[in-house]
Design a protein around this motif. Structure first.
Motif, mmCIF file in Angstrom:
data_model
loop_
_atom_site.group_PDB
_atom_site.id
_atom_site.type_symbol
_atom_site.label_atom_id
_atom_site.label_comp_id
_atom_site.label_asym_id
_atom_site.label_seq_id
_atom_site.Cartn_x
_atom_site.Cartn_y
_atom_site.Cartn_z
ATOM 1 N N ASN A 49 59.830 -53.254 19.764
ATOM 2 C CA ASN A 49 60.313 -52.922 18.425
ATOM 3 C C ASN A 49 61.794 -53.289 18.332
ATOM 4 O O ASN A 49 62.575 -53.029 19.269
ATOM 5 C CB ASN A 49 60.142 -51.432 18.159
ATOM 6 N N LEU A 50 62.184 -53.895 17.209
ATOM 7 C CA LEU A 50 63.574 -54.334 17.045
ATOM 8 C C LEU A 50 64.489 -53.137 16.805
ATOM 9 O O LEU A 50 64.221 -52.287 15.941
ATOM 10 C CB LEU A 50 63.676 -55.323 15.888
ATOM 11 N N SER A 51 65.587 -53.091 17.564
ATOM 12 C CA SER A 51 66.534 -51.976 17.450
ATOM 13 C C SER A 51 67.362 -52.083 16.170
ATOM 14 O O SER A 51 67.645 -53.178 15.677
ATOM 15 C CB SER A 51 67.479 -51.979 18.669
ATOM 16 N N ASN A 52 67.716 -50.915 15.634
ATOM 17 C CA ASN A 52 68.740 -50.774 14.588
ATOM 18 C C ASN A 52 68.338 -51.287 13.215
ATOM 19 O O ASN A 52 69.173 -51.301 12.312
ATOM 20 C CB ASN A 52 70.049 -51.478 15.009
ATOM 21 N N ILE A 53 67.082 -51.727 13.021
ATOM 22 C CA ILE A 53 66.684 -52.184 11.690
ATOM 23 C C ILE A 53 65.380 -51.521 11.298
ATOM 24 O O ILE A 53 64.659 -50.957 12.130
ATOM 25 C CB ILE A 53 66.534 -53.714 11.617
ATOM 26 N N ARG A 54 65.116 -51.593 10.025
ATOM 27 C CA ARG A 54 63.892 -51.019 9.472
ATOM 28 C C ARG A 54 63.300 -52.021 8.493
ATOM 29 O O ARG A 54 64.019 -52.579 7.661
ATOM 30 C CB ARG A 54 64.207 -49.712 8.761
ATOM 31 N N ALA A 55 61.940 -52.285 8.610
ATOM 32 C CA ALA A 55 61.247 -53.191 7.684
ATOM 33 C C ALA A 55 60.140 -52.412 6.968
ATOM 34 O O ALA A 55 59.724 -51.332 7.414
ATOM 35 C CB ALA A 55 60.652 -54.380 8.428
ATOM 36 N N GLY A 56 59.650 -52.981 5.868
ATOM 37 C CA GLY A 56 58.615 -52.311 5.089
ATOM 38 C C GLY A 56 57.313 -52.136 5.880
ATOM 39 O O GLY A 56 57.009 -52.878 6.808
ATOM 40 N N VAL A 57 56.548 -51.138 5.470
ATOM 41 C CA VAL A 57 55.272 -50.831 6.139
ATOM 42 C C VAL A 57 54.157 -51.634 5.488
ATOM 43 O O VAL A 57 54.032 -51.673 4.268
ATOM 44 C CB VAL A 57 54.965 -49.324 6.049
ATOM 45 N N LEU A 58 53.328 -52.277 6.346
ATOM 46 C CA LEU A 58 52.202 -53.042 5.825
ATOM 47 C C LEU A 58 51.071 -52.122 5.411
ATOM 48 O O LEU A 58 50.995 -50.946 5.829
ATOM 49 C CB LEU A 58 51.686 -54.017 6.900
ATOM 50 N N ALA A 59 50.191 -52.657 4.572
ATOM 51 C CA ALA A 59 49.067 -51.861 4.056
ATOM 52 C C ALA A 59 48.182 -51.381 5.197
ATOM 53 O O ALA A 59 48.056 -52.025 6.232
ATOM 54 C CB ALA A 59 48.248 -52.687 3.075
ATOM 55 N N ARG A 60 47.555 -50.226 4.982
ATOM 56 C CA ARG A 60 46.662 -49.688 5.992
ATOM 57 C C ARG A 60 45.425 -49.135 5.305
ATOM 58 O O ARG A 60 45.523 -48.409 4.322
ATOM 59 C CB ARG A 60 47.355 -48.590 6.791
ATOM 60 N N ARG A 61 44.247 -49.495 5.847
ATOM 61 C CA ARG A 61 42.988 -48.993 5.299
ATOM 62 C C ARG A 61 42.673 -47.662 5.948
ATOM 63 O O ARG A 61 42.824 -47.485 7.161
ATOM 64 C CB ARG A 61 41.854 -49.980 5.527
ATOM 65 N N ALA A 62 42.217 -46.729 5.123
ATOM 66 C CA ALA A 62 41.873 -45.399 5.619
ATOM 67 C C ALA A 62 40.689 -45.481 6.572
ATOM 68 O O ALA A 62 39.774 -46.283 6.396
ATOM 69 C CB ALA A 62 41.540 -44.476 4.449
ATOM 70 N N ALA A 63 40.700 -44.656 7.596
ATOM 71 C CA ALA A 63 39.605 -44.631 8.560
ATOM 72 C C ALA A 63 38.336 -44.126 7.886
ATOM 73 O O ALA A 63 38.370 -43.231 7.049
ATOM 74 C CB ALA A 63 39.971 -43.743 9.746
ATOM 75 N N GLN A 64 37.193 -44.718 8.265
ATOM 76 C CA GLN A 64 35.916 -44.288 7.694
ATOM 77 C C GLN A 64 35.584 -42.864 8.159
ATOM 78 O O GLN A 64 35.868 -42.488 9.290
ATOM 79 C CB GLN A 64 34.800 -45.256 8.128
ATOM 80 N N GLY A 65 34.977 -42.109 7.276
ATOM 81 C CA GLY A 65 34.616 -40.732 7.611
ATOM 82 C C GLY A 65 35.715 -39.731 7.314
ATOM 83 O O GLY A 65 35.570 -38.539 7.621
#
Length: 895
Positions: A49-65
């Protein structure tokens, strides 16, 4: 996936703790996965993980069930940040230092493109492009890396780059599985054109997740035509890899994961999308096969658009090198020499519609089956055989005749190239399957044409489907499948919806009455076209007459061919010398060839007699020329007589084959014969009771006639006093019994054949005649009247010094004459010499003492059988003189 930035108090990078790796995957704008170099298997991996920076979060599909948890979309500019890193880093070597490692094992550090810190600082590049923000909390003034990041972020803001611009930065990625109701329609709409895509995930060597551009559809694609080892999910949720599954997955990952590729979506059977992935450096499908990481799959290979033969060739290369999944591979023809795997041969016979008999250069004959095809067949074929004993597959199975004819016309007598694909081992009979002997299965080509493929393309055969691990198949299996698909699409042959062709072929072989009706027509027709279906011997054949749609048995005229071994009532008749060579010669010359026949006559068994021509060659003449047959006296009437005699004389002089032992009698033998006594006839009275169609006759000795009369009277009185119960006698072949004749009287008989209780063939042993009677007219023979008390009184004889005419009409005239003159009369008989089946005798009329046989010669009804014995020369000369007189006077048209 987004990374949480590392604490600001990270130490600066130094050459001492730098590590290197290759970027395998970009998880987000601030997280990557690097791997080491592979050594004997997939290398270790780690997430940085790159230190000292923050990038946007990619989409995530909800777990089934988990219905309470919903899908989350991409943060603005998250996808662009991931793409920026993907295009810059995937597959490239980077160096990095781990500044801190959390309690959960997550590692944070600085990443540089290249082998050392002089390369591009990835975090700085992201911030400079406005694709990440700097973690400013906890910044210390003595940290130049953090200060540099803040400076770059301020410049990006000022320049309104990336996330600092106005609006935009969002992408909607749609999973095809959940957004398209009918994936097949979606695939068909693309018309098998290459689509730009990014490989997002590799499930195993042959299944990937891909992002289709420019519409951002996420799809699961299975590579067409192949299958790699997989990871099997166990009941406890763990995965167990098949052999080489991990290696195959790494092979695909290292080349395709997060690469820009093109995908051809080729089909969508059962919601499974099949496709081919094209990379600028090659086709991964073919590479997997070539390196032994995958095997060909028949069911999906049919849709592979890049040429199935390439896949087979790649798989064949891996098999030959025995690498990876093929390390224990043994080729189906591994035990064959090269000369036995590929050879040129001449086709001699087509068997059914999927096999042929070929002649090798060595002269050996070999049966070859066409690989991977099945000839036309009837459903419930065995049942049909039981119901109809005359079931004939060639004519009764739809399209079997057309298939056989296609092969016959294309191959018979031609040289073909044979490539053996596999040897199918012999199998024993099962509950529903017959036994098969060992089969040599091969690909046969002529003029570059694969015969099996041509047969299948016309709908005259089908392709066998195999288990996936069954390697015993045609080397051109995919071409066969493609040919079958074309035949099905075009509705050809077996796949046609039209009425099946029916072949009403009458078999008049042995059907005397039908043959008699047919004879005049064939005689008037002159030369008729025919196909030789079977060769029984050198001079006996079975012909198919296409215009008349019938089968006939045909005997060659004008020759006397050596007889083959055959079953006779008295046992097996031994084959005459050169009979097998004569049959082989006829087979090679005419079997399954188109010929012309001239029918002259017919024998009593319903067999036609005549001349057979093939490409200007008279088969009778050819057999004589090759010293495999002698000229018969009946040839004298034919236009071919001079040719036959000339050919026979030449062979006799060369002493070839049947004439090998021919020579004039040696001097010693002549001297010996000259010393023999003259013929001393010993005529005795006999009573002729029966004359057969072949000029054999049965006679009783007059001397024992009284004994026979006494036995008959006593026997009939016994039966009258103690009659047998009707139907109580069970007839068995060879048994002696009593039979009631048409005159109502009982006679001694022998059972010759039992067809059924209503049809029992008997021979009356005291009179020589035969009859078919029901068992109700039979009774057991009392021992007092058996052959020990009085031997059978009818003895079989035949005429000496004369030849039996082969012509049916001529022979019938002779029989009529003899029946009229001597049957049921007392004559005088002298045994002249022995024969193969019975003695040869001369007969004199009881009153005039004239020689019956000599009278037949004088009337021109028979020809003389010249005997060489010295003591018979006087009577033979008398016969020959009478023959010459008959010829001069032309007293009979039969001579």
């Amino acid at each position: 996936m987004a990374s949480v930035s590392a604490p600001a108090q990270a130490s600066p990078a130094s050459a001492a703790n730098l590590q290197r790796g290759i970027v395998k995957m970009v998880l987000s704008g601030c997280a990557i996965i690097v791997r080491g170099q592979p050594r004997g298997g997939p290398p270790p991996e780690r997430q940085i993980n790159l230190s000292n920076i923050r990038a946007g979060v990619l989409a995530r599909r909800a777990a089934q069930g988990q219905p309470d948890i919903k899908d989350t979309p991409d943060d603005p500019w998250a996808f662009q940040a991931r793409e920026f890193l993907r295009k810059k880093l995937i597959g490239k070597e980077v160096c990095f230092n781990v500044e801190i490692k959390t309690a959960l094992g997550r590692e944070y550090g600085m990443v540089y493109l290249g082998k050392d810190t002089t390369g591009e600082n990835i975090a700085e590049s992201l911030v400079n492009e406005g694709l990440a923000t700097v973690r400013r909390e906890g910044i210390r003034g003595n940290n130049p890396e953090q200060a540099r990041l803040c400076e770059l972020e301020d410049q990006a803001k000022a320049s309104k780059k990336g996330m600092w611009s106005e609006g935009g930065g969002t992408h909607t990625i749609r999973d095809l599985k959940y957004t398209i109701e009918n994936p097949r329609n979606f695939v068909d709409s693309l018309h098998q054109k290459p689509i730009n895509a990014i490989i997002e995930h590799v499930r195993d060597g042959s299944v990937v997740r891909a992002l289709l551009l420019p519409d951002y559809y996420l799809v699961t694609v299975m590579l067409s035509g192949i299958k790699c080892p997989t990871f099997k999910r166990e009941a406890d949720g763990t995965e167990s890899p098949e052999p080489f599954a991990a290696e195959a997955k790494f092979f695909t990952e290292s080349r395709l994961l997060q690469r820009d590729v093109q995908i051809i979506l080729e089909s969508c059977p059962n919601q499974i999308i099949l496709g081919t992935i094209l990379h600028p450096n090659g086709n991964i499908t073919e590479l997997l096969l070539k390196e032994g990481f995958a095997r060909c799959v028949d069911w999906s290979m049919a849709v592979y658009t890049q040429g199935a033969e390439k896949l087979r060739a790649a798989e064949r290369s891996a098999k030959e090198r025995k690498i990876r999944i093929w390390k224990d591979y043994v080729a189906p023809t591994a035990n064959l020499d090269q000369k036995d795997r590929q050879f040129v041969a001449k086709v001699m016979q087509v068997v059914n519609a999927d096999a042929m008999v070929v002649k090798l250069n060595s002269g050996e004959y070999k049966t070859i089956h066409l690989s991977s095809i099945r000839p036309p067949r009837n459903e419930g074929e065995e049942k049909n055989k039981d119901k109809d004993k005359r079931f004939r597959p060639l004519y009764d199975i739809p399209y079997m005749f057309e298939a056989r004819e296609f092969l016959r016309k294309k191959l018979i007598g031609k040289k073909v190239n044979v490539t053996v694909d596999y040897i199918r081992a012999a199998t024993g009979p099962g509950e529903s399957t017959p036994a098969f002997s060992e089969r040599t299965c091969a690909t046969v080509t002529i003029g570059g044409i694969n015969i099996a493929e041509a047969l299948v393309s016309k709908g005259l055969a089908t392709v066998i489907r195999y288990r996936q691990d069954d390697d015993q198949r045609s080397s051109h299996y995919d071409e066969l499948l493609a040919a079958e698909a074309r035949a099905i699409k075009n509705g050809k042959g077996l796949h046609s919806k039209k009425e099946v062709p029916i072949h009403r072929v009458a078999d008049i072989s042995g059907e005397t009455q039908k043959a008699k009706q047919f004879l005049p027509f064939l005689q008037r027709a002159g030369r008729s076209e025919a196909v030789v279906e079977h060769v029984f011997s050198g001079s006996r054949l079975k012909l198919y007459m296409p215009k008349e749609t019938c089968l006939i048995t045909f005997l060659l005229a004008g020759i006397e061919c050596p007889r083959s071994a055959r079953n006779m009532p008295g046992g097996m008749q031994v084959a005459e010398p050169f009979s097998d060579q004569a049959m082989l010669f006829t087979k090679e010359l005419v079997l399954q060839r188109e010929v012309e026949v001239e029918v002259e006559s017919m024998d009593k068994a319903g067999n036609f007699i005549g001349w057979l021509h093939i490409e200007g060659v008279n088969l009778s003449v050819a057999l004589v020329e090759n010293a495999l047959s002698k000229v018969h006296f009946t040839a004298e009437r034919s236009p071919y007589y001079k040719t036959l005699v000339s050919a026979e004389e030449q062979c006799r002089q060369r002493k070839e084959k049947i004439w090998a032992n021919y020579e004039e009698k040696p001097v010693e033998e002549v001297v010996h014969l000259s010393e023999e006594k003259e013929r001393v006839p010993n005529y005795r009275p006999v009573f002729v009771t029966e004359i057969s169609d072949n000029l054999h006759f049965y006679a009783q000795d007059v001397e024992t006639g009284a004994q026979l009369e006494t036995l008959m009277e006593t026997m009939r009185a016994e039966i009258a006093a103690h009659p047998s119960v009707e139907g109580s006698y069970s007839a068995r072949r060879g048994d002696y019994c009593l039979a009631k004749f048409a005159d109502g009287e009982w006679y001694r008989a022998r059972v010759e054949k039992v067809e059924s209780p209503a049809k029992v063939h008997v021979f009356y042993i005291d009179y020589g005649n035969r009859e078919v009677v029901p068992s109700t007219r039979l009774a057991a023979m009392p021992p007092a009247f058996g052959t020990r008390t009085l031997p059978a009184q009818a003895t079989e004889y035949t005429f000496a010094f004369i030849q039996v005419p082969l012509d049916e009409d001529a022979r019938a005239d002779v029989v009529d004459c003899i029946v009229r003159d001597i049957q049921n009369t007392q004559c005088m008989m002298n045994i002249e010499y022995s024969g193969a089946s019975c003695p040869h005798v001369s007969i004199q009329f009881g009153d005039t003492k004239e020689d019956v046989g000599l009278g037949l010669v004088k009337e021109g009804l028979v020809m003389v059988d010249v005997r060489k014995e010295k003591h018979l020369q006087k009577i033979v000369t008398e016969y020959l003189n009478s023959q010459e007189s008959a010829k001069s006077a032309r007293v009979s048209t039969h001579v």
